[in-house]
Design an enzyme around this catalytic site. Structure first.
Site, short mmCIF file in Angstrom:
data_model
loop_
_atom_site.label_atom_id
_atom_site.label_comp_id
_atom_site.label_asym_id
_atom_site.label_seq_id
_atom_site.Cartn_x
_atom_site.Cartn_y
_atom_site.Cartn_z
N SER A 252 0.83 -1.19 0.00
CA SER A 252 0.00 0.00 0.00
C SER A 252 0.87 1.25 0.00
CB SER A 252 -0.90 -0.01 1.23
OG SER A 252 -1.28 1.30 1.55
N LYS A 253 0.47 2.19 -0.89
CA LYS A 253 1.17 3.46 -0.95
C LYS A 253 1.02 4.19 0.37
CE LYS A 253 -0.05 4.98 -5.20
NZ LYS A 253 -0.57 5.97 -6.09
N ARG A 254 -0.19 4.12 0.92
CA ARG A 254 -0.46 4.89 2.11
C ARG A 254 0.24 4.34 3.34
NH1 ARG A 254 -6.65 5.33 1.66
NH2 ARG A 254 -6.19 3.66 0.18
#
Ligand code: GLU
Length: 328
Positions: A252-254
């Site tokens: 996940s980028k976040r």
């Protein structure tokens, strides 16, 4: 024998289109490298586009970080938000009137269904003999929109089979009307759907070849259908395998999972990141410790790509990448 992957004849205009919702991770780097390599190999032009459609999730500060991460990796673009170009602007939040214009050219209907209503209607259909399937049950097709609620705009894809092709994963077929039903092209809060914006932008920016992660494979027939309904010629598509975390979870980028920033902070060299990806995806021999983005362009051969995703253990990947940095 490897089958050659049928790409359009060059020079190709390609693009990388990150959403500024978090730091770029190893999977984004991989997709960016492949898109960059495919257009560079053809002697074409590479475009960088910022997909910041959703104001709640996009963070302007992240845009700069993403551009820096890509440059650090050795990826250069000919057109983009920082360098300009003939198809500017390259930032979706500055292109909203184009999406509004495209939406106006499609036959859409207002929809005031809440998520809860959609779920309830689907549960009811699923219980019926021929029910289930369509993700939008068509409620607002048959009723006037609720006057007290903001309306989304939905579009009913054409009946029958829509075909698309991915140069790597092969032909795609979808009965969109039955499988997904009417799709929202603008949300009730006014935010345009990614699938409308991406189609409009790729056409207006003259993109010939879309190279991106396999997670968007399934959405491709719908994007092709939207392009055709707008009288646009869809680009060619090449989807590439994903880089996944343990047990096939998304990086996940976040969550900052294996971000380029983290690798940099750990002392990794960009050539080590590129070599790690190229080696694990089978593009270069096992003993390639360092590889520049420029050399990746020469090594990139879509017919050698695996179909399976690359599953990695983030901690081990960092270790392995950093260890490569000490090589000359
Ligand atoms: N903006 C999308 C993303 O970051 C990519 C869209 C595309 O490549 O078509 O996932």
């Amino acid at each position: 024998m490897r089958r050659p992957v049928p790409l359009p004849p060059g020079p190709l205009r390609g693009r990388f289109a990150p959403s500024p919702t978090g730091a770029l991770h190893l999977g984004n780097a991989w997709a960016a490298l492949c898109a960059f390599a495919a257009s560079r190999r053809s002697g074409g032009t590479f475009v960088l586009r910022v997909e910041d459609l959703d104001p709640r999730r996009s963070k302007p500060a992240i845009v700069q970080q993403q551009l820096e991460d890509l440059r650090w990796l050795g990826i250069a673009w000919d057109e983009g938000p920082d360098v300009g170009g003939p198809r500017a602007p390259y930032v979706q939040s500055q292109r909203l009137e184009r999406y509004a214009d495209a939406l106006g050219r499609l036959e859409t209907f207002p929809c005031t269904c809440t998520r809860k209503e959609i779920r309830a209607a689907l549960a009811e259909i699923a219980g019926a003999p021929h029910g289930g399937g369509a993700r939008y049950p068509g409620t607002c097709l048959h009723r006037p929109p609720a006057p007290d609620r903001p309306a989304a705009r939905r579009w009913l894809p054409p009946d029958g089979v829509v075909e698309a092709t991915c140069a790597h994963y092969g032909p795609l077929r979808a009965q969109l009307r039955r499988e997904v039903g009417a799709v929202a092209l603008r949300r009730s809060d006014g935010v345009f759907a990614y699938r409308l914006a991406v189609v409009v932008d790729d056409a207006e920016m003259g993109i010939d070849l879309v190279v991106r992660g396999r997670d968007l494979l399934e959405d491709t027939p719908l994007q092709v259908a939207i392009a055709r309904a707008l009288g646009l010629v869809p680009p060619a598509y090449l989807h590439v395998p994903l880089v996944l975390g343990p047990e096939g979870t998304k990086l996940s980028k976040r969550a900052g999972g294996l971000s380029l920033a983290r690798l940099r902070a750990a002392g990794a060299r960009p050539e080590a990141v590129v070599a790690y990806l190229a080696e694990h995806m089978g593009l270069v021999p096992r003993d390639t410790r360092l590889l520049s983005a420029r050399a990746f362009v020469d090594a990139f051969d879509p017919s050698r790509l695996p179909h399976a995703d690359l599953v990695i253990d983030p901690a081990r990947a960092i270790e392995e990448i950093v260890a490569r940095g000490s090589s000359p």
